[in-house]
Write an enzyme that holds these catalytic residues in place. Structure first.
Site, PDB file in Angstrom:
ATOM      1  N   GLU A   1       1.429  -0.601  -0.426  1.00 49.25           N
ATOM      2  CA  GLU A   1      -0.048   0.039   0.062  1.00 49.25           C
ATOM      3  C   GLU A   1       0.395   1.294   0.045  1.00 49.25           C
ATOM      4  O   GLU A   1       0.754   2.232  -0.456  1.00 49.25           O
ATOM      5  CB  GLU A   1      -1.064  -0.319   1.481  1.00 49.25           C
TER       6      GLU A   1
ATOM      7  N   ASP B   1     -11.264  -6.705  -2.595  1.00 51.17           N
ATOM      8  CA  ASP B   1     -12.863  -7.957  -2.232  1.00 51.17           C
ATOM      9  C   ASP B   1     -14.079  -7.278  -0.859  1.00 51.17           C
ATOM     10  O   ASP B   1     -14.163  -6.134  -1.157  1.00 51.17           O
ATOM     11  CB  ASP B   1     -11.879  -9.063  -1.220  1.00 51.17           C
TER      12      ASP B   1
HETATM   13  N1  ADE Z   1      -8.791  -5.227   4.076  1.00 49.36           N
HETATM   14  C1  ADE Z   1      -9.140  -5.532   3.150  1.00 49.36           C
HETATM   15  N2  ADE Z   1     -10.227  -6.749   3.224  1.00 49.36           N
HETATM   16  C2  ADE Z   1     -10.750  -6.679   4.497  1.00 49.36           C
HETATM   17  C3  ADE Z   1     -11.775  -7.079   4.904  1.00 49.36           C
HETATM   18  N3  ADE Z   1     -11.926  -8.234   4.053  1.00 49.36           N
HETATM   19  N4  ADE Z   1     -12.019  -7.121   5.789  1.00 49.36           N
HETATM   20  C4  ADE Z   1     -11.116  -6.119   6.495  1.00 49.36           C
HETATM   21  N5  ADE Z   1     -10.000  -5.785   6.627  1.00 49.36           N
HETATM   22  C5  ADE Z   1      -9.679  -5.484   5.139  1.00 49.36           C
END
Ligand code: ADE
Length: 256
Positions: A26, A222
């Site tokens: 990142e 996601d």
């Molecule tokens: N960062 C990226 N994806 C995430 C998720 N599903 N839950 C918590 N933090 C995240």
């Protein structure tokens, strides 16, 4: 008039900007673009001081989770004297209208795991949440409009090509990686959040306590469901880049 100008000046003048992320992926793009003048290690993290897009910045990888985020933000403020903080990184999508790659510019940030467990369920103790700086939100929106994003990588995406959609929205934070559709729905219904991550509210709380303006920029890698682990692996680089591009453009606009 003088008071008005002074207020305007104090809100907009950033002398040294703190830039934080949880993971190398990142922060790497920003560090590569930065002329690093000094690095020192404090509390087991590396603080890179230098010039990014003409602005004095301190870039630091804080590590994952709220404790890491909070202690790093406090060091940035107390030791490095930053007078604004931008958090950049990836998140899981909560708002079902959002897709992987889409970008949330934080307005409200809430701890989703701070509260009381009762036989009838969870009662949040973070009822108000924290609010990002409205000037930094405005600059971030302008910045996002200037950025030429890549479309979602076709070799890994199941959907046909699209560019990231940018939304000012609600970020929720907890010390949990959410990979459950049931929990995603609970977060959506309880907090009306757009995305979930693991650091933002901690940074927001520290900045609020210290009266330091901040904004959080997150791109979805996601959708916080059962596929979150696999999607994270596939899209983290793409999403991290989306956020970094906005941060660079924010600094350019601030330096104009
Ligand atoms: N960062 C990226 N994806 C995430 C998720 N599903 N839950 C918590 N933090 C995240």
């Amino acid at each position: 008039m003088a008071t008005f100008l002074l207020v305007l000046f104090t809100l907009t003048q950033i002398n040294r900007l703190g830039i934080m992320s949880a993971m190398d992926v990142e922060l790497d793009l920003l560090k590569e673009s930065m002329r690093i003048e000094e690095t020192d290690t404090l509390a087991q993290r590396i603080f890179n001081t230098g010039i990014l897009e003409g602005m004095e910045c301190v870039c630091v990888k804080a590590g994952i989770g709220k404790v890491n985020a909070a202690l790093t933000a406090e060091i940035l403020i107390l030791k490095y004297d930053v007078n604004a903080v931008i958090y950049t990184g990836v998140a899981g999508g909560i708002n079902p209208e959002l897709k992987i790659g889409d970008i949330i510019i934080s307005r409200r940030i809430i701890h989703h795991d701070f509260g009381q467990i009762t036989p009838d369920g969870f009662i949040s103790w973070d009822t108000l949440g924290f609010f990002a700086d409205s000037f930094l939100i405005d600059v971030a929106v302008k910045a996002a409009n200037n950025v030429k994003f890549d479309s979602i990588p076709q070799n890994i995406s199941k959907e046909k090509s699209y560019l990231p959609y940018v939304k000012i929205g609600c970020v929720v934070t907890g010390d949990q990686f959410i990979a459950s559709e049931e929990k995603r729905q609970w977060i959506e219904n309880t907090f009306h959040a757009d995305c979930v991550e693991m650091e933002g509210a901690a940074v927001a709380q520290v900045c609020a306590i210290n009266k330091i303006p901040f904004v959080i920029i997150r791109s979805l890698c996601d959708l916080a469901n059962e596929e979150a682990d696999l999607d994270f692996e596939a899209f983290v680089v793409y999403a991290a880049k989306n956020s970094s591009l906005i941060v660079k453009e924010i600094i350019k606009l601030l330096e104009e």
